[in-house]
Design a protein around this motif. Sequence first.
Motif, short mmCIF file in Angstrom:
data_model
loop_
_atom_site.label_atom_id
_atom_site.label_comp_id
_atom_site.label_asym_id
_atom_site.label_seq_id
_atom_site.Cartn_x
_atom_site.Cartn_y
_atom_site.Cartn_z
N HIS A 1 0.97 -0.72 -0.27
CA HIS A 1 0.19 0.21 -0.05
C HIS A 1 0.95 1.07 0.00
CE1 HIS A 1 -3.20 2.83 0.42
NE2 HIS A 1 -2.63 2.86 2.23
N VAL A 2 1.64 1.33 0.90
CA VAL A 2 2.62 1.88 0.69
C VAL A 2 4.17 1.41 1.40
CG1 VAL A 2 3.28 4.71 2.39
CG2 VAL A 2 1.11 3.93 2.53
N VAL A 3 5.48 2.88 0.69
CA VAL A 3 6.67 2.62 0.48
C VAL A 3 7.27 3.53 1.29
CG1 VAL A 3 8.90 1.82 -0.64
CG2 VAL A 3 6.62 -0.25 -1.46
N TYR A 4 7.57 3.87 2.02
CA TYR A 4 8.41 4.58 1.97
C TYR A 4 10.31 4.02 2.11
CZ TYR A 4 4.30 6.11 5.22
OH TYR A 4 3.63 6.06 5.21
N SER A 5 11.13 5.13 1.70
CA SER A 5 12.24 4.74 1.64
C SER A 5 13.63 6.49 1.32
CB SER A 5 13.11 4.64 0.12
OG SER A 5 14.49 3.89 -0.41
N GLY A 6 14.87 5.96 1.56
CA GLY A 6 15.22 7.34 2.23
C GLY A 6 16.13 7.41 3.14
N GLU A 7 16.59 8.78 3.55
CA GLU A 7 17.19 9.03 4.65
C GLU A 7 16.01 9.73 5.57
OE1 GLU A 7 20.11 12.37 6.56
OE2 GLU A 7 20.05 11.84 4.62
N GLY A 8 16.25 8.73 7.03
CA GLY A 8 15.48 9.29 7.85
C GLY A 8 13.82 8.24 7.42
N ALA A 9 14.29 7.28 6.84
CA ALA A 9 12.70 6.51 6.00
C ALA A 9 11.95 5.94 7.48
CB ALA A 9 12.92 5.31 4.82
N LEU A 10 13.00 5.46 8.18
CA LEU A 10 12.44 4.71 9.48
C LEU A 10 11.92 5.28 10.66
CD1 LEU A 10 15.40 2.29 11.39
CD2 LEU A 10 13.19 1.34 10.60
N ASP A 11 12.23 6.99 10.35
CA ASP A 11 10.76 7.86 11.81
C ASP A 11 9.93 7.68 10.92
OD1 ASP A 11 12.84 8.47 12.53
OD2 ASP A 11 13.34 10.54 11.51
N HIS A 12 8.56 6.87 10.11
CA HIS A 12 8.02 6.85 9.87
C HIS A 12 7.04 6.07 10.66
CE1 HIS A 12 7.14 9.63 6.40
NE2 HIS A 12 8.37 9.04 5.83
N ILE A 13 7.59 4.73 10.93
CA ILE A 13 7.09 3.96 12.59
C ILE A 13 6.36 4.88 12.67
CG2 ILE A 13 7.60 2.55 14.17
CD1 ILE A 13 10.12 1.41 12.60
N LYS A 14 6.38 5.91 13.69
CA LYS A 14 5.73 6.42 14.37
C LYS A 14 4.01 6.65 13.65
CE LYS A 14 8.65 9.63 15.29
NZ LYS A 14 8.84 11.09 16.01
N GLU A 15 4.37 7.46 12.84
CA GLU A 15 2.92 7.89 12.07
C GLU A 15 2.46 6.65 12.02
OE1 GLU A 15 3.33 8.85 7.79
OE2 GLU A 15 5.12 9.65 8.46
N ILE A 16 2.79 5.14 11.44
CA ILE A 16 2.54 4.09 10.58
C ILE A 16 2.40 3.15 11.99
CG2 ILE A 16 2.45 1.76 9.70
CD1 ILE A 16 4.97 3.19 8.12
N ALA A 17 2.38 3.30 13.71
CA ALA A 17 1.74 2.64 14.45
C ALA A 17 0.40 3.11 15.17
CB ALA A 17 2.81 2.99 15.46
N GLY A 18 0.48 4.89 15.23
CA GLY A 18 -0.77 5.73 15.26
C GLY A 18 -1.84 5.20 14.69
N THR A 19 -1.71 4.57 13.43
CA THR A 19 -3.03 4.42 12.82
C THR A 19 -3.45 3.47 13.09
OG1 THR A 19 -2.52 3.86 10.39
CG2 THR A 19 -1.83 5.69 11.11
N CYS A 20 -3.13 2.62 13.87
CA CYS A 20 -2.90 1.21 13.78
C CYS A 20 -3.90 0.70 15.85
CB CYS A 20 -2.29 0.22 13.63
SG CYS A 20 -1.22 -0.03 11.86
N ALA A 21 -4.94 -0.04 15.21
CA ALA A 21 -5.18 -0.06 17.19
C ALA A 21 -4.86 -1.33 18.02
CB ALA A 21 -7.29 -0.31 16.73
#
Length: 386
Positions: A11-31
């Motif tokens: 569905h979504v692919v994040y890449s590049g410098e600092g891509a790991l930071d997207h963990i926070k927003e992904i986790a925040g959308t899941c119950a």
Amino acid sequence: MLTQYTLKMPHVVYSGEGALDHIKEIAGTCAGKAVVFSDKGIMAAGLLEKPLSLLKEAGVGYSVLDGLPAEPDCEEAQKVIDAFKAEKAGLIIAVGGGSVMDIAKLASVLATDAYTVRDLLDDPCLAKKCVPTLMIPTTAGTGSEATPNSIVAVPEKELKVGIVNDAMIADYVILDGEMIKNLPRKIAAATGVDALAHAIECYTSNKANPFSDTFALEALDLILTNIERACDDPDALDAKNAMLIAAFYAGAAITASGTTAVHALSYPLGGKYHIPHGVSNAMLLVPVMKFNEPACRDRFAAAYDRIAGGKGMPQRTPEEKSAWIIRRLDEIVTHLEIPSSLREYGVGDQDLDALVEAGMDVKRLLVNNMREVTPEDARKLYMEIM
């Protein structure tokens, strides 16, 4: 080549410098809590530290399942998945190589008690997505983060078997070079050649199509250009990032097309003799491509034009272009010092009959091979790497 074709992607692919930071927003959308799949090696290497700290920053509870064995069989996979079920997860995060991601994908469709891993081996269509997934590869090779495939060994068959269902395609993927920068050369080499096999096999598959060709050729170009430096130079972050992207592209090519005889004949080597998947593919890559060359010459020549033709290379005939591609594959496998003989793993002439029988049983991949592989052909190919 197929006349109708489909492309299915995460569905979504994040890449590049600092891509790991997207963990926070992904986790925040899941119950609910996150369950992190990994293994002891990843934990010992410190690669879980940042993902777990980001979950803490997001205020998301988590537990870690790091007891995954390397290249697990179906019973070992079920044991881990049973432990996962008790966690009542709202998100699965896989941090690891192909085996970790494959078992995490299985867990995503097995939160239910309606069916088991063995049920999916018999009927993959049973699988239904139960829990969203985030894949974070720590090797640049398997492409599991892009595929609907999970590979498990079946002990009684002494064979690795693929469970394939679109429900196992990841919801999120993060490609961050930080996760592979300290990968040991031996592992980087074997997994990198696995990605190389994915790219060249999908490009020369009977199921090849414009979608798979787009990803397979780009992956092939990136790998042939970067793999040696990515493995040899610990500081070559640009080459390592290129390999991470290439492995994802090659995984996308698998999803749109499919691998061929290299992987088909490789599976018994992992299932019975526990030869690492990338190593067994590397052993078979050049022999199978030489065998396939008469049927794949035009494809090899086109790959040459795409990869080398615009880079100051001399004009060549289709035969010469095809030979150049195969020679380049051989150079890479040799340079990376990947084991080249089955005898190093205790496989001998007495094992040939069983290998041929098991390899020929992987019909879902052999049908993709542009040149038909007979049992006698399979025997000769195995004998080349004895």
